[in-house]
Design an enzyme around this catalytic site. Structure first.
Site, PDB file in Angstrom:
ATOM      1  N   ARG A 171      83.508  69.611  17.745  1.00  0.00           N
ATOM      2  CA  ARG A 171      82.829  69.792  19.023  1.00  0.00           C
ATOM      3  C   ARG A 171      82.956  71.228  19.528  1.00  0.00           C
ATOM      4  O   ARG A 171      82.347  71.592  20.526  1.00  0.00           O
ATOM      5  CB  ARG A 171      83.398  68.831  20.069  1.00  0.00           C
ATOM      6  CG  ARG A 171      83.271  67.368  19.708  1.00  0.00           C
ATOM      7  CD  ARG A 171      83.861  66.458  20.749  1.00  0.00           C
ATOM      8  NE  ARG A 171      83.087  66.472  21.977  1.00  0.00           N
ATOM      9  CZ  ARG A 171      83.598  66.676  23.182  1.00  0.00           C
ATOM     10  NH1 ARG A 171      84.878  66.909  23.328  1.00  0.00           N
ATOM     11  NH2 ARG A 171      82.834  66.657  24.253  1.00  0.00           N
ATOM     12  N   ARG A 175      80.543  81.079  17.288  1.00  0.00           N
ATOM     13  CA  ARG A 175      79.245  81.750  17.389  1.00  0.00           C
ATOM     14  C   ARG A 175      79.356  83.197  16.942  1.00  0.00           C
ATOM     15  O   ARG A 175      80.307  83.887  17.314  1.00  0.00           O
ATOM     16  CB  ARG A 175      78.732  81.697  18.832  1.00  0.00           C
ATOM     17  CG  ARG A 175      78.497  80.276  19.308  1.00  0.00           C
ATOM     18  CD  ARG A 175      77.981  80.256  20.723  1.00  0.00           C
ATOM     19  NE  ARG A 175      77.895  78.884  21.212  1.00  0.00           N
ATOM     20  CZ  ARG A 175      77.997  78.540  22.475  1.00  0.00           C
ATOM     21  NH1 ARG A 175      78.162  79.467  23.398  1.00  0.00           N
ATOM     22  NH2 ARG A 175      77.908  77.278  22.830  1.00  0.00           N
ATOM     23  N   ARG A 247      95.573  59.653  26.853  1.00  0.00           N
ATOM     24  CA  ARG A 247      96.200  60.826  27.445  1.00  0.00           C
ATOM     25  C   ARG A 247      95.768  60.885  28.909  1.00  0.00           C
ATOM     26  O   ARG A 247      94.629  60.539  29.254  1.00  0.00           O
ATOM     27  CB  ARG A 247      95.765  62.107  26.730  1.00  0.00           C
ATOM     28  CG  ARG A 247      96.169  62.172  25.280  1.00  0.00           C
ATOM     29  CD  ARG A 247      97.661  62.306  25.095  1.00  0.00           C
ATOM     30  NE  ARG A 247      98.132  63.652  25.430  1.00  0.00           N
ATOM     31  CZ  ARG A 247      99.408  64.004  25.439  1.00  0.00           C
ATOM     32  NH1 ARG A 247     100.344  63.092  25.196  1.00  0.00           N
ATOM     33  NH2 ARG A 247      99.765  65.244  25.721  1.00  0.00           N
ATOM     34  N   ARG A 277      95.377  74.461  31.213  1.00  0.00           N
ATOM     35  CA  ARG A 277      94.381  75.332  31.841  1.00  0.00           C
ATOM     36  C   ARG A 277      94.592  75.352  33.350  1.00  0.00           C
ATOM     37  O   ARG A 277      95.308  74.523  33.908  1.00  0.00           O
ATOM     38  CB  ARG A 277      92.964  74.877  31.510  1.00  0.00           C
ATOM     39  CG  ARG A 277      92.590  73.496  32.026  1.00  0.00           C
ATOM     40  CD  ARG A 277      91.178  73.119  31.604  1.00  0.00           C
ATOM     41  NE  ARG A 277      90.783  71.814  32.112  1.00  0.00           N
ATOM     42  CZ  ARG A 277      89.589  71.266  31.930  1.00  0.00           C
ATOM     43  NH1 ARG A 277      88.653  71.929  31.259  1.00  0.00           N
ATOM     44  NH2 ARG A 277      89.298  70.072  32.420  1.00  0.00           N
ATOM     45  N   GLU A 298      96.636  72.149  35.121  1.00  0.00           N
ATOM     46  CA  GLU A 298      96.545  70.868  34.423  1.00  0.00           C
ATOM     47  C   GLU A 298      97.628  70.757  33.351  1.00  0.00           C
ATOM     48  O   GLU A 298      97.852  71.696  32.587  1.00  0.00           O
ATOM     49  CB  GLU A 298      95.177  70.695  33.754  1.00  0.00           C
ATOM     50  CG  GLU A 298      94.038  70.523  34.725  1.00  0.00           C
ATOM     51  CD  GLU A 298      92.726  70.174  34.038  1.00  0.00           C
ATOM     52  OE1 GLU A 298      92.779  69.754  32.848  1.00  0.00           O
ATOM     53  OE2 GLU A 298      91.668  70.308  34.666  1.00  0.00           O
ATOM     54  N   TYR A 346      85.374  58.483  24.194  1.00  0.00           N
ATOM     55  CA  TYR A 346      85.181  59.644  25.055  1.00  0.00           C
ATOM     56  C   TYR A 346      83.681  59.868  25.214  1.00  0.00           C
ATOM     57  O   TYR A 346      82.967  60.094  24.228  1.00  0.00           O
ATOM     58  CB  TYR A 346      85.829  60.898  24.473  1.00  0.00           C
ATOM     59  CG  TYR A 346      85.675  62.085  25.381  1.00  0.00           C
ATOM     60  CD1 TYR A 346      86.562  62.306  26.424  1.00  0.00           C
ATOM     61  CD2 TYR A 346      84.599  62.961  25.238  1.00  0.00           C
ATOM     62  CE1 TYR A 346      86.407  63.372  27.293  1.00  0.00           C
ATOM     63  CE2 TYR A 346      84.429  64.029  26.099  1.00  0.00           C
ATOM     64  CZ  TYR A 346      85.336  64.233  27.117  1.00  0.00           C
ATOM     65  OH  TYR A 346      85.168  65.285  27.986  1.00  0.00           O
ATOM     66  N   ASP A 348      80.578  61.929  27.436  1.00  0.00           N
ATOM     67  CA  ASP A 348      80.114  62.867  28.449  1.00  0.00           C
ATOM     68  C   ASP A 348      79.266  62.111  29.469  1.00  0.00           C
ATOM     69  O   ASP A 348      78.794  60.997  29.215  1.00  0.00           O
ATOM     70  CB  ASP A 348      79.296  63.996  27.806  1.00  0.00           C
ATOM     71  CG  ASP A 348      80.179  64.989  27.059  1.00  0.00           C
ATOM     72  OD1 ASP A 348      81.336  65.175  27.462  1.00  0.00           O
ATOM     73  OD2 ASP A 348      79.701  65.572  26.060  1.00  0.00           O
TER      74      ASP A 348
END
Length: 381
Positions: A171, A175, A247, A277, A298, A346, A348
């Site tokens: 995922r 680039r 988690r 983060r 977090e 999971y 989105d």
């Protein structure tokens, strides 16, 4: 028909709205004191900042139908997620792109040169990566893996990257341009007034009633024609086979006068830095101006009973237990399991909404004929 939907998040709200518009009476309950589930937003009274209470949710999709659907209920403002990461005392751009590569290695490579350079550092002896670590070593080599992925992954998942499947890393793109937009999707944005306001609009229908601070009790199913369950799959069966692993996240909230980090999301890749983060929430609404700032550190850990569920673990042990619960669910009439928790996947937000729309369409089609609604419209396995 009389429908009970357990959970006032995106799945429950979208299914409820579709069924209400089709003429069914829908009662939606949620054990929490608010709607919108984990995408709940709330404006901070002191700073005026729109806060993503359970961590940031950024809407992105290539699904034109889903994009049109959410824009029925909210005005979406342009927003692109441009993540930064602090590693080894320096700040870099994520996902790994041409700027990241040139910064990290002190080079001035052009795209074709960078592609060949990274390939020269990759472990080409790994032909079929099976683990997260093998995937990273094959695609970016040991230096970038150690700096950006290993420590962050150990903190996020609480285990070695050698224990995680390679699919997790697929995922995260690499680039060979200077494009640092985290997502590739055509449609990206943020609801101007927050996700909770959007969900409230979805729920605003005369055939929908919402009861908050209301936990599900088994007797509730006897008073309705069908139940849609978006809570934890194992929770519906009172964890009789054991608990599926998740988690969870702990948040350390703090405020700052001014601009704390200059971006919405700053990752921390080093293993000796405890947080994964820091998110600065006013940057999720760049069309607004605020002097004060609300930030969250977090920290990820294994979920315990009573914790908020965030990420299904889905390793070998969990998948075996999941299969047992799926069999149990399929032998239980009158209930359909939906959403991230109900299917232990999971998802989105755009996928959650698309699956909710498909679930409602399926019910509207089969219910008048007296056909049984399946336990899962999307196979959790």
């Amino acid at each position: 028909m009389r429908i009970l939907l357990v959970g006032a998040g995106l799945s429950g709200a979208v299914i409820g709205r579709q069924l209400a518009e089709a003429g069914h009476d829908c009662r939606i309950i949620d054990a929490r004191p608010h709607i919108a589930g984990n995408c709940h937003t709330d404006r901070d009274a002191d700073t005026g900042v729109m806060v993503h209470v359970y961590g940031p949710h950024i809407f992105h999709t290539d699904d034109q139908g889903v994009w049109d659907y959410v824009n029925r209920f909210a005005q979406f403002m342009p927003f692109q997620n441009r993540v930064k990461t602090t590693a080894r005392g320096r700040v870099y751009s994520l996902p790994i792109n041409l700027l990241t590569i040139n910064q990290f290695f002190g080079t001035t490579l052009r795209p074709d040169e960078a592609r060949a350079f990274i390939e020269s550092r990759a472990d080409t002896s790994i032909t079929e990566p099976r683990t997260f670590e093998e995937q990273a070593l094959r695609f970016v080599g040991p230096e970038l893996y150690e700096a950006f992925f290993r420590g962050y992954t150990e903190k996020q998942w609480g285990c070695s990257p050698t224990e995680l499947p390679a699919a997790i890393l697929k995922r995260l793109p690499v680039r060979f341009t200077y494009d640092d937009n985290y997502f590739f999707h055509r449609f990206q944005g943020m609801p101007r007034d927050g996700y909770t306001a959007m969900v409230a609009e979805i729920l605003d229908h005369p055939r929908i009633t919402v009861d908050l601070d209301t936990a599900y009790a088994p007797g509730m199913a006897e008073a309705v024609d069908h139940v849609f369950w978006s809570g934890p799959l194992d929770g519906y069966f009172d964890y009789r086979l054991g608990r599926l692993g998740y988690r969870t996240l702990d948040f350390e909230r703090f405020t700052h006068q001014g601009d704390y980090q200059g971006c919405a999301v700053m990752n921390y890749g080093d293993r000796d830095v405890p947080q994964t983060r820091i998110t600065e929430h006013k940057h999720f609404s760049p069309w607004e101006q605020h002097e004060g700032s609300v930030c969250y550190r977090e920290f990820a850990r294994q979920a315990e009973p009573g914790d908020t569920h965030y990420y299904p673990i889905r390793l070998v042990e969990e998948k075996a237990l999941l299969a047992q619960y799926v069999d149990l669910a399929r032998s239980t009439p009158g209930v359909t399991f939906v959403g991230r928790l109900g299917t232990y996947r999971y998802l989105d937000m755009d996928v959650t909404i698309r699956e909710a729309l498909e679930t409602a369409t399926r019910f509207i089609r089969v219910a008048p004929a007296g056909d049984q609604m399946p336990a899962f419209v999307q196979d959790p396995l």
